[in-house]
Design a protein around this motif. Structure first.
Motif, mmCIF file in Angstrom:
data_model
loop_
_atom_site.group_PDB
_atom_site.id
_atom_site.type_symbol
_atom_site.label_atom_id
_atom_site.label_comp_id
_atom_site.label_asym_id
_atom_site.label_seq_id
_atom_site.Cartn_x
_atom_site.Cartn_y
_atom_site.Cartn_z
ATOM 1 N N UNK A 161 79.650 79.179 17.994
ATOM 2 C CA UNK A 161 78.566 78.326 17.157
ATOM 3 C C UNK A 161 79.016 76.834 17.545
ATOM 4 N N UNK A 162 80.324 76.568 17.343
ATOM 5 C CA UNK A 162 80.867 75.321 17.547
ATOM 6 C C UNK A 162 80.576 74.487 19.123
ATOM 7 N N UNK A 163 81.041 75.459 19.891
ATOM 8 C CA UNK A 163 81.149 75.178 21.314
ATOM 9 C C UNK A 163 79.380 75.147 21.855
ATOM 10 N N UNK A 164 78.668 75.843 21.396
ATOM 11 C CA UNK A 164 77.052 75.947 21.539
ATOM 12 C C UNK A 164 76.446 74.548 20.838
ATOM 13 N N UNK A 165 76.826 74.271 19.848
ATOM 14 C CA UNK A 165 76.531 73.081 19.062
ATOM 15 C C UNK A 165 76.804 72.045 19.738
ATOM 16 N N UNK A 166 78.084 71.793 20.162
ATOM 17 C CA UNK A 166 78.282 70.456 21.017
ATOM 18 C C UNK A 166 77.697 70.557 22.338
ATOM 19 N N UNK A 167 77.471 71.671 23.127
ATOM 20 C CA UNK A 167 76.610 71.799 24.165
ATOM 21 C C UNK A 167 75.323 71.183 23.971
ATOM 22 N N UNK A 171 77.687 69.366 38.207
ATOM 23 C CA UNK A 171 77.575 70.275 37.129
ATOM 24 C C UNK A 171 78.621 69.998 36.087
ATOM 25 N N UNK A 172 78.321 70.012 34.898
ATOM 26 C CA UNK A 172 79.284 69.795 33.648
ATOM 27 C C UNK A 172 79.482 71.184 33.370
ATOM 28 N N UNK A 173 80.695 71.543 33.449
ATOM 29 C CA UNK A 173 81.161 73.035 32.955
ATOM 30 C C UNK A 173 81.834 72.862 31.486
ATOM 31 N N UNK A 174 81.431 73.756 30.609
ATOM 32 C CA UNK A 174 82.054 73.746 29.089
ATOM 33 C C UNK A 174 82.595 75.099 29.131
ATOM 34 N N UNK A 175 83.920 75.272 28.573
ATOM 35 C CA UNK A 175 84.690 76.500 28.383
ATOM 36 C C UNK A 175 84.139 77.054 27.000
ATOM 37 N N UNK A 176 83.612 78.226 27.086
ATOM 38 C CA UNK A 176 83.267 78.733 25.813
ATOM 39 C C UNK A 176 84.055 79.323 24.780
ATOM 40 N N UNK A 177 85.609 79.174 25.412
ATOM 41 C CA UNK A 177 86.760 79.723 24.477
ATOM 42 C C UNK A 177 86.632 81.390 24.272
ATOM 43 N N UNK A 178 85.525 81.719 23.562
ATOM 44 C CA UNK A 178 85.532 83.104 23.047
ATOM 45 C C UNK A 178 84.506 83.618 24.300
ATOM 46 N N UNK A 179 84.339 84.955 24.409
ATOM 47 C CA UNK A 179 83.197 85.349 25.266
ATOM 48 C C UNK A 179 81.902 85.337 24.534
ATOM 49 N N UNK A 180 81.010 85.002 25.287
ATOM 50 C CA UNK A 180 79.742 84.619 24.875
ATOM 51 C C UNK A 180 79.146 86.142 24.753
ATOM 52 N N UNK A 181 79.380 86.924 23.403
ATOM 53 C CA UNK A 181 79.148 88.181 23.150
ATOM 54 C C UNK A 181 79.070 88.371 21.872
ATOM 55 N N UNK A 232 82.321 81.328 30.382
ATOM 56 C CA UNK A 232 83.377 82.086 30.050
ATOM 57 C C UNK A 232 84.796 81.727 31.247
ATOM 58 N N UNK A 233 84.163 81.308 32.371
ATOM 59 C CA UNK A 233 85.185 81.191 33.306
ATOM 60 C C UNK A 233 85.396 79.690 33.699
ATOM 61 N N UNK A 234 84.805 78.664 32.898
ATOM 62 C CA UNK A 234 84.792 77.262 32.952
ATOM 63 C C UNK A 234 86.556 76.741 33.063
ATOM 64 N N UNK A 235 87.310 77.246 32.549
ATOM 65 C CA UNK A 235 88.637 76.888 32.755
ATOM 66 C C UNK A 235 89.416 77.348 33.826
ATOM 67 N N UNK A 236 88.660 78.192 34.613
ATOM 68 C CA UNK A 236 89.390 78.719 35.728
ATOM 69 C C UNK A 236 89.246 77.578 37.305
ATOM 70 N N UNK A 287 80.680 85.274 33.989
ATOM 71 C CA UNK A 287 80.815 85.235 35.360
ATOM 72 C C UNK A 287 79.555 85.410 36.264
ATOM 73 N N UNK A 288 78.998 86.329 35.977
ATOM 74 C CA UNK A 288 77.619 86.593 36.616
ATOM 75 C C UNK A 288 76.479 85.652 36.388
ATOM 76 N N UNK A 289 76.289 85.211 35.105
ATOM 77 C CA UNK A 289 75.385 84.327 34.798
ATOM 78 C C UNK A 289 75.589 82.926 35.127
ATOM 79 N N UNK A 290 77.098 82.823 35.214
ATOM 80 C CA UNK A 290 77.189 81.438 35.456
ATOM 81 C C UNK A 290 77.019 81.101 37.157
ATOM 82 N N UNK A 291 77.417 82.323 37.695
ATOM 83 C CA UNK A 291 77.216 82.114 39.163
ATOM 84 C C UNK A 291 75.603 81.907 39.573
#
Length: 418
Positions: free
Chosen positions: A160-166, A143-153, A128-132, A103-107
């Motif tokens: 990996x799949x989400x970041x690869x698509x991005x 801005x194109x928002x992509x939900x990470x599904x899992x935390x970026x941690x 992590x907040x793209x689905x809200x 959320x902070x990095x996104x902001x």
């Protein structure tokens, strides 16, 4: 060296592993990546192009932020990064920007993208907040928002799949943008006209759009007057991406004045007046304020004339006092910010300002409309801004034709209509 270049923005003190993976995925498609660190603490890694300390040194006099509260850290790093990104953009050397974070990095990243880059430049955030509720993040931009599904941690197969698509998407966006840059200016350019629309003014806008585009000189940009739509139009005007405006639907003023959910804010109607571009303004849908489901309408309005437009939108009829204030707001903006009054014209559709306020409609209220019209007459008296009072309703097809012709005249476009 690649001819395509993307900026990657992120907090390397907390997300370095994930950012490096995303960087590698973009580079797989022969796109150069510049990694800019906007973290709280200094991180050293050979893949970081512009370090946190470098940003602070250049844009904040080497300020030590390690002990500041989080909100101050975010503001400082966002301001520094905005200036750095603007430098890259004005050099013409970048073709996309991407970030990944919580959320902070996104902001932080969203603030940089909104403030540093125009609409049309590729922007993406994996978040992590793209689905809200992303309205405050995206605002009036693209801005194109992509939900990470899992935390970026920590990396795992899902992330990996989400970041690869991005990464693949950003690389494609960078290539497409670079291609557009290389062909910009080729051939003749049509005049770009912004038009504001609501469901209850759609018949008029459809007719106006068809008439304006019946020749070869004009292309139209329709903005849904939902708050973000009005802000987006104002932004495009400021960025020089519109040549004229037919501001038919100024309903967002009502929401601003009464606390509705579709306010475009206090600066509505300023940009076109300041820019001095052809600007035909009307009062479409100023008979209503917008709220969510009926249960969400504020208690103070429960006894007003409410109309359920659909299950998620409830309308409230503008009162006489509110209508007067709408007129005063409109005239105040036009008289205070106009750089060329000859370019502005205000049309008053006396037969009804929306589909709901025509004779026999649920929002017919001649007294309220009269208050608004009178406020506009008083406010523009002696200003040099022309008022056109028309007996027809706003969605009358003849009025739509005439108001479109009025704008074309302001634009210096003459057509043989015989």
């Amino acid at each position: 060296m690649s001819a395509h270049h993307a900026l990657l923005l992120g907090t390397c003190d907390t997300k370095l592993e994930e950012l490096l993976f995303l960087k590698g995925e973009i580079e797989r498609y022969d796109v150069k990546v510049t990694l800019i660190d906007v973290g709280r603490t200094l991180t050293k890694h050979e893949a970081i192009t512009i370090s946190q300390s470098k940003l602070l040194q250049v844009y904040s006099d080497g300020k030590d932020i390690s002990h500041l509260p989080r909100n101050q850290v975010l503001n400082t790093m966002a301001n520094c990064a905005t200036q750095q990104v603007q430098t890259y953009f004005h050099s013409g050397d970048i073709h996309a920007i991407v970030s990944a974070g919580g959320s902070c990095g996104t902001s932080l990243a969203a603030q940089v993208m909104r403030d540093a880059l125009p609409i049309g430049f590729p922007k993406m955030i994996v978040s992590t907040v793209a689905s809200g509720h992303t309205g405050p993040i995206v605002g009036e931009t693209d801005i194109t928002m992509v939900y990470s599904v899992v935390d970026i941690a920590g990396l795992n197969q899902v992330l990996r799949n989400v970041l690869s698509n991005a990464g693949a998407a950003v690389a494609g966006m960078a290539r497409a943008y670079a291609s557009r840059l290389s062909t910009r200016g080729a051939g003749s350019q049509k005049k770009r006209v912004g038009i504001t629309m609501f469901g209850v003014t759609t018949p008029a806008v459809d007719a106006i759009r068809k008439h304006l585009e019946s020749g070869q000189e004009v292309e139209t940009y329709i903005f849904h007057a939902t708050g973000h739509g009005g802000r987006a139009m104002e932004r495009l005007i400021r960025e020089g991406q519109l040549d004229a405006v037919l501001d038919l639907t100024t309903t967002e003023i009502c929401d601003y004045l009464t606390g509705g959910v579709m306010s475009a804010g206090e600066h509505r109607l300023e940009a076109a007046a300041k820019a001095g571009i052809p600007n035909v303004v009307s009062v479409g849908a100023t008979d209503m304020t917008n709220f969510g489901p009926k249960s969400t309408v504020p208690e103070r309005y429960k006894d007003r004339n409410l109309y359920e437009h659909n299950p998620v939108v409830t309308l409230m009829r503008t009162s006489k006092d509110e209508a007067r204030r709408v007129g005063e707001f409109l005239t105040g903006k036009l008289t205070s910010y106009s750089s060329d009054v000859e370019k502005i014209e205000v049309w008053l559709p006396m037969g009804g300002v929306s589909l709901l306020s025509t004779p026999g409609g649920p929002y017919e209220d001649r007294e309220a409309d009269h208050e608004m019209f009178e406020a506009i007459r008083r406010g523009l008296e002696g200003s040099g801004i022309k008022i056109v009072e028309d007996k027809r309703a706003i969605n009358d097809q003849g009025l739509a034709h005439d108001i479109a012709e009025a704008l074309l005249k302001k634009m210096g476009i003459s057509r043989n209509t015989s």
